[in-house]
Scaffold this active site. Structure first.
Site: not given
Length: 311
Positions: A163, A248, A283
């Site tokens: 991320s 995501d 995610h």
């Protein structure tokens, strides 16, 4: 009623978590239970160390290392991870999935780069908005200092981030392409400017506080100077595994795809740049434990082979 007391737990990178209770009048801790250790856990052979290393601006940056006793650390592969955003700290807890690497002689490191919350709110603020480059420089500088101090073989360095940690990995790929032989970017936030320009995305409003507002000229200039997608250049890129998730909701799959496409177009070297798009994943990864393990196995295989350690 019950006697007064309390419960606590002990966490460590090298021991499964244990939970205790104390009855005040007895002044003694009783173990309630503990997490089990898998069969490849070599109880007394792992070591944890904390080092503080100077970044280029003189700031001392902490790094937590974990490894198995054995050969000199200067001869070992070194695999670093970093996050460094939103004031979040990576957990210092036992993770059995690290054991295959530790048992192969890897030195694993968590670099507590600026932008995370490891040293309080000031540490977060010194790695956000117009100080964001400190986050990226900290990973590069710590890696260099570790090798200089005899930890990790300079030809066997790898790093990963997820991320906002993927942003760090992607910036390092552009800025210090020869430092790490292998890089892993998981659901990486790489098209920073374009994403921040879209007010319809769910995180834009809060992300502007962390990264900056591209509608403000000073912010836009600073973001452009490091935005990984915009800074891809003609050079030898290291081996790169990019993992993206189809479902995501925080970082669109298209970010990873357009970034890797641009690297493949510009790279002047022959290193492998691989993108893996998981269908049943979000995610924070897959909810299916088997898919999660397969994804982890792919990462480890990529790193081990990329460092030339497959034997």
């Amino acid at each position: 009623g019950a006697e007064p007391g309390f419960q606590f737990r002990i966490r460590s990178l090298i021991q499964p978590e244990r939970r205790y209770k104390i009855v005040v009048s007895e002044q003694v801790a009783h173990e309630i239970d503990s997490d089990s250790a898998p069969g490849n856990y070599l109880r007394d052979q792992y070591r944890v160390e904390e080092h503080w290393l100077s970044a280029r601006d003189g700031t001392e940056v902490p790094v937590t290392l974990v490894y198995k006793e054995g050969a000199a650390l200067a001869s070992r592969p070194l695999y670093l991870t970093a996050y460094g955003a939103y004031g979040v700290s990576l957990p210092i807890a036992f993770d059995p999935t690290r054991l295959p690497l530790l048992n192969r002689g890897f030195v694993l490191g968590i670099v507590h780069v600026r932008g995370g919350g490891d040293l309080g709110e000031a540490w977060h603020f010194s790695g956000r908005h117009l100080n964001k480059k400190n986050t990226f420089n900290d990973l590069v500088d710590v890696a260099n200092r570790l090798v200089e101090s005899g930890i990790g073989h300079p030809e066997m360095l790898a790093a990963r981030g997820a991320s906002a940690g993927g942003t760090v990995i992607a910036v390092v790929a552009n800025e210090a392409p020869a430092l790490f032989k292998v890089l892993v970017a998981d659901v990486p936030f790489v098209d920073v400017i374009t994403t921040l320009l879209d007010p319809t995305l769910p995180l834009t409003e809060s992300d502007i506080l962390e990264w900056g507002n591209p509608d403000v000229p000073a912010d836009a200039r600073y973001l452009f100077e490091y935005s990984p997608y915009h800074q891809v250049r003609e050079q030898d890129y290291p081996q790169l595994l990019v993992q993206a998730s189809r479902n995501d909701g925080r970082v669109g799959t298209h970010e990873a795809l357009k970034w890797i496409a641009k690297i493949r177009e510009r790279t002047t070297g022959g290193a492998l740049q691989l993108v893996d798009i998981e269908d049943h994943s979000g995610h924070l990864g897959a909810s299916d434990q088997y898919l999660r393990r397969r994804k982890q196995a792919l990462e480890y295989t990529f790193v081990i082979q990329g460092l030339g350690l497959e034997n």
